[in-house]
Enzyme design. Structure first.
Site, PDB file in Angstrom:
ATOM      1  N   LEU A   1       0.338   2.751 -34.254  1.00 44.31           N
ATOM      2  CA  LEU A   1       1.632   2.869 -34.927  1.00 44.31           C
ATOM      3  C   LEU A   1       2.274   1.506 -35.161  1.00 44.31           C
ATOM      4  CD1 LEU A   1       3.035   5.939 -32.974  1.00 44.31           C
ATOM      5  CD2 LEU A   1       1.813   5.915 -35.159  1.00 44.31           C
ATOM      6  N   SER A   2       1.488   0.444 -35.016  1.00 47.25           N
ATOM      7  CA  SER A   2       1.935  -0.908 -35.364  1.00 47.25           C
ATOM      8  C   SER A   2       2.926  -1.499 -34.383  1.00 47.25           C
ATOM      9  CB  SER A   2       2.526  -0.931 -36.778  1.00 47.25           C
ATOM     10  OG  SER A   2       2.868  -2.222 -37.172  1.00 47.25           O
TER      11      SER A   2
ATOM     12  N   ASP B   1       1.731  -3.370 -42.206  1.00 54.22           N
ATOM     13  CA  ASP B   1       2.624  -3.156 -41.064  1.00 54.22           C
ATOM     14  C   ASP B   1       3.954  -3.894 -41.217  1.00 54.22           C
ATOM     15  OD1 ASP B   1       0.507  -1.673 -40.198  1.00 54.22           O
ATOM     16  OD2 ASP B   1      -0.056  -3.006 -38.564  1.00 54.22           O
TER      17      ASP B   1
END
Length: 399
Positions: free
Chosen positions: A130-131, A177
Site C-alpha cells: 500500500l506504499s 506512489d
C-alpha cells in the site's frame, strides 16, 4: 486511527523522546492501485487512489548537530550528520529520507541542512503493498518544503521521492506512489498518464466499495523481483526500438498489433512482460468509462483479467494472492479482485457490493483462514485527499 489521532500520538511521543513539541506535522496517505500494474515506469496509464491510512511525521529542530529519526511502529531510531549528504549504511526507510535531502541539495533547492528530529507514526499496514515507503518519503519532503520555505512544486517533489527510492533504497520504481499520495482527491480515483503526468478524476458510486485483503506474505520491493521486471520491460523496449520504423522510447510507443507481429522473434520473457503492459494500459483507460457508466460488474471483470495477466505474463503474483482471488470469484457480493501494487506478496484488492460488503468480507476471511492458517485482515478503503501539512504546525501557513 484518524490522521488527527495519529498526529496527537506523534506529538506526545515526540515530546517524550526529544523534550519538545514538533514544529511541523505532515501527513501522506498510502494508495491502492485499481488497474495499471507496472505501467507507470513504462509511461502508461494507472487508475489509483489515495486512501485514509498513511504516515504522519512530526518535525523539530535539533539542539545537537545531528539528525535523528524515530519510528514509533518499528520501535527503531537512526541518526546521521546533516552536513554529510552521502547516504551511509542505514535501514532502507532512513536511506530514502537521506536520499530526499541529497536530491534537494543537488537540485539547488537546499543550500544546507539544519539538524532536525523527526518522529514517524503510521496507521498504514506495512508490507501489504500500500506504499508505506513512498508515504514516508512524501511526508518528509512536505515537512522540509514547509519548514525551509523551499520553492518546489508537488510534481517535482514526486520526482524527487521516486528518485530517492530508486537511487538510495534500491527500488527501481515508477512515479505511481508519490503521484497518488501528492494528488489524491477525496472520494475519487485518479487516472494518471505517466508520460504527460496529467491526471483525470473519476468518482465511484456509493453502491460499491473497495477493500484490501492481506495474504500474510510480506511485500518488500527491494527484496523481490521488481527490479528484474523493470529490466525485462527495458529489454522489450530495446528490441522494439530496433525492430520498428518509428521511435520507441517506452512500451507506450508500441501497439498490441506490433507486438503480435514481432513477438515470435523476441526473447520469450521480455515478450510476456510487454504483453502484460499493453493489456494493463487498455484496462486502466477502459475502467474510467465503466465507472462513469455505473458498469461495476464489468469493472470487476477487468480486475480479474488483470490478475490473470499478472500470473500468465508478468509472473508477479504469489500462491496466496492467487488463492484469495480464486475464492473471491465464487463469493456473492465480490465483484472483482486482483493483486494490488508491485506484487510478489502483499495484498489483494477487492471490489465489493456495498450492501453485501460485510458478508462477503467475512466469507473471504473464513476461506483464507482455512487455507493460509491465519485469518486475513480485510479493511475497507475510503478514497482520501492528498498529502498535506496538518493543523498544529507552527511554521508559516502554506499558501
Amino acid at each position: 486511527m484518524t490522521p488527527k489521532a495519529l498526529r496527537e500520538k506523534v506529538a506526545r511521543e515526540h515530546l517524550k523522546r526529544f523534550d519538545e513539541e514538533p514544529q511541523v506535522f505532515a501527513y501522506a496517505p498510502g494508495r491502492v492501485e485499481i488497474l495499471g500494474n507496472h505501467t507507470d515506469y513504462n509511461e502508461g496509464f494507472v487508475l489509483s487512489g489515495a486512501i485514509q491510512n498513511g504516515m504522519c511525521l512530526g518535525f523539530s529542530m535539533a539542539k545537537e548537530p545531528v539528525c535523528t529519526v524515530h519510528s514509533l511502529d518499528l520501535q527503531k531510531e537512526a541518526s546521521f550528520n546533516p552536513e554529510d549528504f552521502q547516504v551511509k549504511e542505514q535501514p532502507s526507510w532512513v536511506q530514502a529520507l537521506q536520499g530526499v535531502l541529497k536530491l534537494l541539495f543537488e537540485r539547488g533547492k537546499l543550500k544546507s541542512c539544519p539538524a532536525f528530529n523527526i518522529t514517524i507514526g503510521s496507521n498504514l499496514p506495512m508490507g501489504m503493498g500500500l506504499s508505506s515507503s513512498a508515504a514516508l518519503d512524501v511526508a518528509a519532503a512536505l515537512v522540509l518544503r514547509r519548514y525551509l520555505s523551499l520553492d518546489i512544486s508537488r510534481h517535482d517533489l514526486a520526482l524527487i521521492c521516486q528518485q530517492a527510492e530508486e537511487s538510495y533504497a534500491g527500488v527501481r520504481c515508477g512515479l505511481l506512489d508519490p503521484i497518488t499520495s501528492l494528488f489524491g482527491v477525496d472520494q475519487a480515483l485518479l487516472l494518471t498518464d505517466f508520460r504527460s503526468l496529467e491526471v483525470a478524476l473519476v468518482s465511484p458510486a456509493p453502491r460499491v466499495v473497495f477493500a484490501v485483503c492481506s495474504t500474510g506474505v510480506r511485500h518488500q520491493l527491494s527484496e523481490s523481483a521488481y527490479n528484474d521486471r523493470r529490466a525485462e520491460c527495458e529489454a522489450a523496449v530495446s528490441f522494439f526500438a530496433q525492430a520498428l520504423p518509428h521511435p520507441v522510447k517506452s512500451l507506450r510507443d508500441v501497439s498490441l498489433e506490433e507486438w503480435t507481429s514481432l513477438q515470435a522473434g523476441m526473447d520469450p520473457t521480455p515478450a510476456r512482460r510487454a504483453r502484460h503492459i499493453f493489456g494493463e494500459n487498455a484496462r486502466a483507460q477502459e475502467a474510467v468509462g465503466l465507472i462513469r457508466a455505473g458498469r461495476y460488474e464489468d469493472l470487476g471483470q477487468l480486475m480479474y483479467e488483470s490478475h490473470e495477466s499478472s500470473i500468465k505474463y508478468f509472473e508477479n503474483s504469489s500462491p496466496e494472492q492467487d488463492f484469495m482471488v480464486s475464492q473471491a470469484k465464487i463469493i456473492p457480493g465480490v465483484l472483482g479482485a486482483r493483486l494490488t501494487g508491485g506484487g510478489f506478496g502483499g495484498s489483494v484488492l477487492l471490489l465489493l457490493d456495498a450492501g453485501r460488503a460485510a458478508e462477503a468480507s467475512a466469507a473471504l476471511a473464513d476461506a483464507g483462514r482455512n487455507r493460509l492458517g491465519t485469518t486475513p485482515e480485510i479493511f475497507s478503503v475510503r478514497l482520501s485527499s492528498s498529502a498535506r501539512i496538518l493543523p498544529g504546525t507552527r511554521a508559516v501557513e502554506e499558501a
